[in-house]
Design a protein around this motif. Structure first.
Motif, PDB file in Angstrom:
ATOM      1  N   THR A  27       0.833  -1.199   0.000  1.00  0.00           N
ATOM      2  CA  THR A  27       0.000   0.000   0.000  1.00  0.00           C
ATOM      3  C   THR A  27       0.867   1.248   0.000  1.00  0.00           C
ATOM      4  OG1 THR A  27      -1.773  -1.142   1.195  1.00  0.00           O
ATOM      5  CG2 THR A  27      -1.802   1.264   1.233  1.00  0.00           C
ATOM      6  N   THR A  28       1.913   1.245   0.821  1.00  0.00           N
ATOM      7  CA  THR A  28       2.852   2.369   0.845  1.00  0.00           C
ATOM      8  C   THR A  28       3.498   2.559  -0.522  1.00  0.00           C
ATOM      9  OG1 THR A  28       3.324   2.132   3.212  1.00  0.00           O
ATOM     10  CG2 THR A  28       4.994   3.232   1.868  1.00  0.00           C
ATOM     11  N   SER A  32       2.998   5.792  -3.024  1.00  0.00           N
ATOM     12  CA  SER A  32       4.181   6.526  -3.457  1.00  0.00           C
ATOM     13  C   SER A  32       4.288   6.537  -4.973  1.00  0.00           C
ATOM     14  CB  SER A  32       5.444   5.897  -2.849  1.00  0.00           C
ATOM     15  OG  SER A  32       5.371   5.859  -1.439  1.00  0.00           O
ATOM     16  N   ILE A 166       7.949   8.889   0.026  1.00  0.00           N
ATOM     17  CA  ILE A 166       7.647   7.564   0.579  1.00  0.00           C
ATOM     18  C   ILE A 166       7.398   7.666   2.076  1.00  0.00           C
ATOM     19  CG2 ILE A 166       8.634   5.289   1.064  1.00  0.00           C
ATOM     20  CD1 ILE A 166      10.061   5.482  -1.632  1.00  0.00           C
ATOM     21  N   LYS A 167       8.207   8.459   2.744  1.00  0.00           N
ATOM     22  CA  LYS A 167       8.036   8.618   4.192  1.00  0.00           C
ATOM     23  C   LYS A 167       6.789   9.439   4.526  1.00  0.00           C
ATOM     24  CE  LYS A 167      12.214  10.238   4.442  1.00  0.00           C
ATOM     25  NZ  LYS A 167      13.470  10.823   4.972  1.00  0.00           N
ATOM     26  N   THR A 169       3.991   9.420   3.054  1.00  0.00           N
ATOM     27  CA  THR A 169       2.756   8.641   2.930  1.00  0.00           C
ATOM     28  C   THR A 169       2.338   8.018   4.255  1.00  0.00           C
ATOM     29  OG1 THR A 169       4.019   6.688   2.227  1.00  0.00           O
ATOM     30  CG2 THR A 169       3.137   8.111   0.492  1.00  0.00           C
ATOM     31  N   ALA A 170       3.247   8.019   5.237  1.00  0.00           N
ATOM     32  CA  ALA A 170       2.886   7.508   6.558  1.00  0.00           C
ATOM     33  C   ALA A 170       1.726   8.285   7.161  1.00  0.00           C
ATOM     34  CB  ALA A 170       4.102   7.566   7.491  1.00  0.00           C
ATOM     35  N   SER A 173      -2.005   7.137   7.402  1.00  0.00           N
ATOM     36  CA  SER A 173      -2.532   6.337   8.512  1.00  0.00           C
ATOM     37  C   SER A 173      -3.509   7.137   9.370  1.00  0.00           C
ATOM     38  CB  SER A 173      -1.386   5.823   9.392  1.00  0.00           C
ATOM     39  OG  SER A 173      -0.687   6.907   9.991  1.00  0.00           O
ATOM     40  N   GLU A 179      -1.343   1.403   5.772  1.00  0.00           N
ATOM     41  CA  GLU A 179       0.006   1.359   5.223  1.00  0.00           C
ATOM     42  C   GLU A 179       0.961   0.986   6.358  1.00  0.00           C
ATOM     43  OE1 GLU A 179       2.060   4.337   6.330  1.00  0.00           O
ATOM     44  OE2 GLU A 179       0.304   4.141   7.605  1.00  0.00           O
ATOM     45  N   THR A 181       2.924   2.514   8.613  1.00  0.00           N
ATOM     46  CA  THR A 181       2.809   3.117   9.944  1.00  0.00           C
ATOM     47  C   THR A 181       1.541   2.654  10.655  1.00  0.00           C
ATOM     48  OG1 THR A 181       4.033   5.075   9.190  1.00  0.00           O
ATOM     49  CG2 THR A 181       2.739   5.303  11.204  1.00  0.00           C
ATOM     50  N   TYR A 205      11.007   0.552   5.612  1.00  0.00           N
ATOM     51  CA  TYR A 205      11.088   1.849   4.935  1.00  0.00           C
ATOM     52  C   TYR A 205      12.460   2.033   4.288  1.00  0.00           C
ATOM     53  CZ  TYR A 205       6.712   4.109   6.369  1.00  0.00           C
ATOM     54  OH  TYR A 205       5.386   4.467   6.499  1.00  0.00           O
TER      55      TYR A 205
END
Length: 231
Positions: A27-28, A32, A166-167, A169-170, A173, A179, A181, A205
């Motif tokens: 999902t992450t 992304s 990418i980070k 997208t946490a 949550s 995802e 996180t 990650y």
């Protein structure tokens, strides 16, 4: 602490937990990829609109500028919440993943538009004038003259943005998107220690981001050899 981690590790590495984390990682990756790919296309479109000349294009140019400036200055979490409540008010019953995807596309397109614009501006004005003298239209000028030269300027910040994205997208949550996180919070609530859970998510990650960063560095060297001559 180490004894506790050793006791929890067999249960943490159970089949369903591993599948759960793997699905969250996918999902992450999907969020992304959607943000980066669609954001690049939309960002390029916004830059092209800004390059249009003439009074008829003026309203679209201002809309493009306002869009870029707005979403570059609004935090991603705020954009996410705005999209979430906008869909709620409209009555559209969409999956949370779609809401998050729309948000990442908005943010990605705004930031990537500025990166692409900076790359275009790095091409000397004489190149633009030469294309105009050859009766090239805007699209032909960008395709055949500007992009081949601008890539070397666009790629480094673009890949840096991809890794940061990418980070970011946490934050999805926060509206319930499952995802990485969110998966970490669920596993922590199931009784696994925070050190084990979030340490594992940290590794995942890193495993996603590091190859992308290396790919960006490799492409930068390949496309800009004159700035990276080896002795």
């Amino acid at each position: 602490m180490l004894e506790r981690l050793a006791q929890e590790l067999p249960g943490f590495l159970g089949y369903y937990n591993v599948i759960f984390v793997a699905q969250a990682a996918l999902t992450t990756l999907a969020l992304s990829a959607i943000g980066c790919l669609i954001g690049t296309v939309m960002g390029l479109a916004l830059v092209l609109v800004r390059l249009m000349r003439g009074r008829l294009w003026a309203p679209l140019r201002w809309i493009a500028i306002l869009f870029i400036e707005f979403f570059r200055r609004v935090p991603f979490l705020v954009t996410l919440m705005l999209a979430f409540f906008a869909f709620q008010l409209s009555g559209a019953d969409l999956p949370l993943f779609v809401v998050a995807a729309v948000s990442v596309c908005l943010i990605g397109s705004a930031f990537l538009a500025e990166i692409i614009r900076a790359g275009f501006e790095s091409v000397h004005r004489n190149q633009w004038d030469a294309a105009a003298a050859m009766n090239f239209g805007l699209l032909d000028t960008v395709r055949y003259v500007v992009l081949p030269q601008a890539w070397r300027v666009i790629l480094p910040p673009a890949f840096g943005f991809f890794v940061l994205f990418i980070k970011d997208t946490a934050l999805a949550s926060q509206i319930g998107v499952v995802e990485l996180t969110f998966a970490a919070k669920v596993l922590n609530n199931k009784g696994f220690s925070a050190a084990l859970v979030f340490g594992t998510i940290l590794v995942v990650y890193f495993a996603i981001s590091y190859p992308l960063a290396r790919l960006g560095a490799h492409l930068e060297v390949r496309l800009a050899p004159s700035r990276h001559r080896r002795p």
